[in-house]
Design a protein around this motif. Structure first.
Motif, PDB file in Angstrom:
ATOM      1  N   LEU A 201       1.037  -1.287  -0.034  1.00 31.42           N
ATOM      2  CA  LEU A 201       0.028  -0.049   0.090  1.00 31.42           C
ATOM      3  C   LEU A 201       0.830   1.180  -0.235  1.00 31.42           C
ATOM      4  N   PRO A 202       0.479   2.468  -0.659  1.00 28.68           N
ATOM      5  CA  PRO A 202       1.095   3.638  -0.799  1.00 28.68           C
ATOM      6  C   PRO A 202       1.032   4.238   0.704  1.00 28.68           C
ATOM      7  N   VAL A 203       2.208   4.757   1.117  1.00 28.37           N
ATOM      8  CA  VAL A 203       2.504   5.420   2.473  1.00 28.37           C
ATOM      9  C   VAL A 203       2.875   6.947   2.436  1.00 28.37           C
ATOM     10  N   ILE A 204       2.006   7.878   2.991  1.00 25.69           N
ATOM     11  CA  ILE A 204       2.178   9.231   2.907  1.00 25.69           C
ATOM     12  C   ILE A 204       2.550   9.534   4.260  1.00 25.69           C
ATOM     13  N   VAL A 205       3.240  10.760   4.432  1.00 25.51           N
ATOM     14  CA  VAL A 205       3.597  11.409   5.694  1.00 25.51           C
ATOM     15  C   VAL A 205       2.790  12.765   5.961  1.00 25.51           C
ATOM     16  N   ASP A 206       2.337  12.810   7.203  1.00 22.79           N
ATOM     17  CA  ASP A 206       1.623  14.163   7.651  1.00 22.79           C
ATOM     18  C   ASP A 206       2.677  14.618   8.645  1.00 22.79           C
ATOM     19  N   PRO A 207       3.673  15.648   8.236  1.00 18.20           N
ATOM     20  CA  PRO A 207       4.660  16.131   9.301  1.00 18.20           C
ATOM     21  C   PRO A 207       3.890  17.318  10.207  1.00 18.20           C
ATOM     22  N   SER A 208       2.722  17.665   9.806  1.00 15.07           N
ATOM     23  CA  SER A 208       2.013  18.790  10.665  1.00 15.07           C
ATOM     24  C   SER A 208       1.619  18.219  11.904  1.00 15.07           C
ATOM     25  N   HIS A 209       0.803  17.287  11.963  1.00 14.91           N
ATOM     26  CA  HIS A 209       0.566  16.570  13.194  1.00 14.91           C
ATOM     27  C   HIS A 209       1.676  16.098  14.021  1.00 14.91           C
ATOM     28  N   ALA A 211       4.527  17.040  14.051  1.00 20.31           N
ATOM     29  CA  ALA A 211       5.426  18.389  14.589  1.00 20.31           C
ATOM     30  C   ALA A 211       4.550  18.969  15.791  1.00 20.31           C
ATOM     31  N   GLY A 212       3.487  19.449  15.385  1.00 19.76           N
ATOM     32  CA  GLY A 212       2.880  20.393  16.143  1.00 19.76           C
ATOM     33  C   GLY A 212       3.306  21.750  16.098  1.00 19.76           C
ATOM     34  N   ARG A 213       4.391  21.974  15.236  1.00 13.25           N
ATOM     35  CA  ARG A 213       4.990  23.272  15.456  1.00 13.25           C
ATOM     36  C   ARG A 213       5.418  23.555  13.991  1.00 13.25           C
ATOM     37  N   ARG A 214       5.242  24.814  13.453  1.00 12.08           N
ATOM     38  CA  ARG A 214       5.612  24.738  12.063  1.00 12.08           C
ATOM     39  C   ARG A 214       7.084  24.876  11.527  1.00 12.08           C
ATOM     40  N   ASP A 215       8.064  25.190  12.624  1.00 17.31           N
ATOM     41  CA  ASP A 215       9.365  25.387  12.229  1.00 17.31           C
ATOM     42  C   ASP A 215       9.959  24.231  11.803  1.00 17.31           C
ATOM     43  N   ILE A 216       9.688  23.037  12.205  1.00 15.19           N
ATOM     44  CA  ILE A 216      10.428  21.591  11.663  1.00 15.19           C
ATOM     45  C   ILE A 216       9.839  20.918  10.727  1.00 15.19           C
ATOM     46  N   ILE A 217       8.686  21.546  10.096  1.00 16.52           N
ATOM     47  CA  ILE A 217       7.948  20.992   9.044  1.00 16.52           C
ATOM     48  C   ILE A 217       8.605  20.596   7.733  1.00 16.52           C
ATOM     49  N   PRO A 218       9.578  21.862   7.414  1.00 16.72           N
ATOM     50  CA  PRO A 218      10.432  21.410   6.293  1.00 16.72           C
ATOM     51  C   PRO A 218      11.406  20.125   6.642  1.00 16.72           C
ATOM     52  N   ALA A 219      11.852  20.364   7.632  1.00 19.81           N
ATOM     53  CA  ALA A 219      13.019  19.247   7.778  1.00 19.81           C
ATOM     54  C   ALA A 219      12.303  17.867   7.927  1.00 19.81           C
ATOM     55  N   LEU A 220      11.101  17.541   8.599  1.00 21.04           N
ATOM     56  CA  LEU A 220      10.500  16.538   8.473  1.00 21.04           C
ATOM     57  C   LEU A 220      10.078  16.147   7.247  1.00 21.04           C
ATOM     58  N   VAL A 234      -0.197  18.223   4.107  1.00 22.41           N
ATOM     59  CA  VAL A 234       0.620  19.240   5.103  1.00 22.41           C
ATOM     60  C   VAL A 234      -0.374  20.280   5.532  1.00 22.41           C
ATOM     61  N   GLU A 235      -0.328  20.997   6.549  1.00 24.27           N
ATOM     62  CA  GLU A 235      -1.471  21.876   6.892  1.00 24.27           C
ATOM     63  C   GLU A 235      -0.664  23.471   6.609  1.00 24.27           C
ATOM     64  N   ILE A 236      -1.748  24.192   5.782  1.00 23.57           N
ATOM     65  CA  ILE A 236      -1.137  25.524   5.428  1.00 23.57           C
ATOM     66  C   ILE A 236      -2.418  26.499   5.636  1.00 23.57           C
ATOM     67  N   HIS A 237      -2.075  27.902   5.725  1.00 23.15           N
ATOM     68  CA  HIS A 237      -3.620  28.567   5.977  1.00 23.15           C
ATOM     69  C   HIS A 237      -2.880  30.058   5.597  1.00 23.15           C
ATOM     70  N   PRO A 238      -3.710  30.711   5.100  1.00 24.84           N
ATOM     71  CA  PRO A 238      -3.311  32.047   4.617  1.00 24.84           C
ATOM     72  C   PRO A 238      -2.890  32.965   5.713  1.00 24.84           C
ATOM     73  N   VAL A 239      -3.439  32.840   7.035  1.00 21.37           N
ATOM     74  CA  VAL A 239      -3.083  33.748   8.212  1.00 21.37           C
ATOM     75  C   VAL A 239      -2.746  32.729   9.192  1.00 21.37           C
ATOM     76  N   PRO A 240      -1.619  31.917   9.219  1.00 20.51           N
ATOM     77  CA  PRO A 240      -1.568  30.860  10.180  1.00 20.51           C
ATOM     78  C   PRO A 240      -2.010  31.057  11.891  1.00 20.51           C
ATOM     79  N   ASP A 241      -1.729  31.953  12.076  1.00 18.15           N
ATOM     80  CA  ASP A 241      -2.134  32.240  13.442  1.00 18.15           C
ATOM     81  C   ASP A 241      -3.578  32.728  13.664  1.00 18.15           C
TER      82      ASP A 241
END
Ligand code: PEP
Ligand code: MN
Length: 284
Positions: A201-209, A211-220, A234-241
């Motif tokens: 089965l194909p496997v994808i990764v959700d780095p967002s949940h 990490a729980g923090r945006r700074d390490i999402i690129p590395a993961l 990946v979770e993205i938002h026009p105004v993340p905060d």
């Protein structure tokens, strides 16, 4: 349990099954399946801004929760059917494939009517009645690993869906509970490697949940592609905060542009393409 070989297990050849998302794209071939979008559908303006960011980066699929599993019953629970209709609008306007969560059997009809891919969230990974019901529908299922599920339990949950006749299952590693509070969960990249060995089965990764923090999402995300994941969500938002849920892990649209640029050479090094080709010959 019967003695027959489980359907989720790898065959001799160890090739990944290509799961059709719609009639032009699939997950599990050399093209990576990238999905991005907000944690929760908040409104049409938000989805439109996100869609523009996806299109700009050649991303084919949007995510967004309309039915939200929230820890507290007093927090935003999602826009429900109205949210599904807003996602539908993004497909109609931009041709994006829609990935959204289904939490209960009585939501399946509505979600299946609006979504290209039905997501089973971590909290429902062992909701066996839901899995059985999803085994009877003709839509791909994105199955997220439970917060404290072993890899075997994860694969047996996939088996429930496949055994019902729905072979279009995509696994998603999204981090598991551990003792360190620096990250929300621990991304189990070793688990991804094991799943790729053990199952077709194909496997994808959700780095967002994870990490729980945006700074390490690129590395993961870089690590996920390097370990052999078939895609990312990946979770993205026009105004993340301002995100109504999971604000601390949401990437801004600019950060998403940067992420996609950073990932391209890694995808290439792995012999994969980050931008999905829309192939009319895919069999849904
Ligand atoms: C989600 O993807 O919005 C979500 C709730 O994820 P998980 O089930 O992995 O917590
Ligand atoms: Mn979320």
């Amino acid at each position: 349990m019967t003695t027959r070989k489980a359907l989720h297990l790898n065959q001799e050849s160890k090739t990944t099954t290509s799961v059709a998302i719609n009639d032009t794209i699939c997950c599990g071939n050399t093209d990576l399946w990238i999905v991005a979008g907000p944690c929760a559908v908040e409104g049409l303006t938000q989805l439109e801004q996100v869609s523009q960011a996806l299109i700009k980066n050649g991303v084919t699929s949007i995510r967004g929760g309309a039915f939200k599993p929230r820890t507290s019953p007093y927090t935003f629970q999602g826009h429900g059917t109205e949210g599904l209709e807003m996602l539908d609008e993004m497909r109609r306007l931009h041709g994006l494939a829609v990935v959204t969560e289904v939490m209960a059997i009585d939501q399946i009809d509505a979600v299946a009517q609006h979504a290209d891919v039905l997501q089973v969230g971590s909290r429902n990974m062992q909701n066996f009645d839901l899995l059985k019901a999803l085994g009877t529908i003709d839509k791909p299922i994105l199955l997220k690993r439970g917060l404290a599920a072993t890899l075997d339990e994860f694969l047996w949950s996939a088996e429930y869906i496949i055994a019902g006749g729905n072979e279009r299952v995509i696994l998603c590693e999204r981090g598991i509970r551990s003792f360190d509070s620096e990250t929300r969960n621990v991304l189990d990249l070793g688990g991804v490697a094991v799943l790729k060995e053990k199952s077709h089965l194909p496997v994808i990764v959700d780095p967002s949940h994870a990490a729980g923090r945006r700074d390490i999402i690129p590395a993961l995300s870089r690590a996920a592609l390097a370990v052999g994941a078939d895609g990312l969500i990946v979770e993205i938002h026009p105004v993340p905060d301002k995100s109504v849920s999971d604000a601390s892990q949401a990437l801004s649209l600019d950060a998403f542009d940067n992420l996609m640029q950073e990932l391209a050479p890694i995808a290439n090094a792995m012999g994969r393409s980050l931008v999905q080709r829309q192939d009319v010959s895919v069999r849904a």
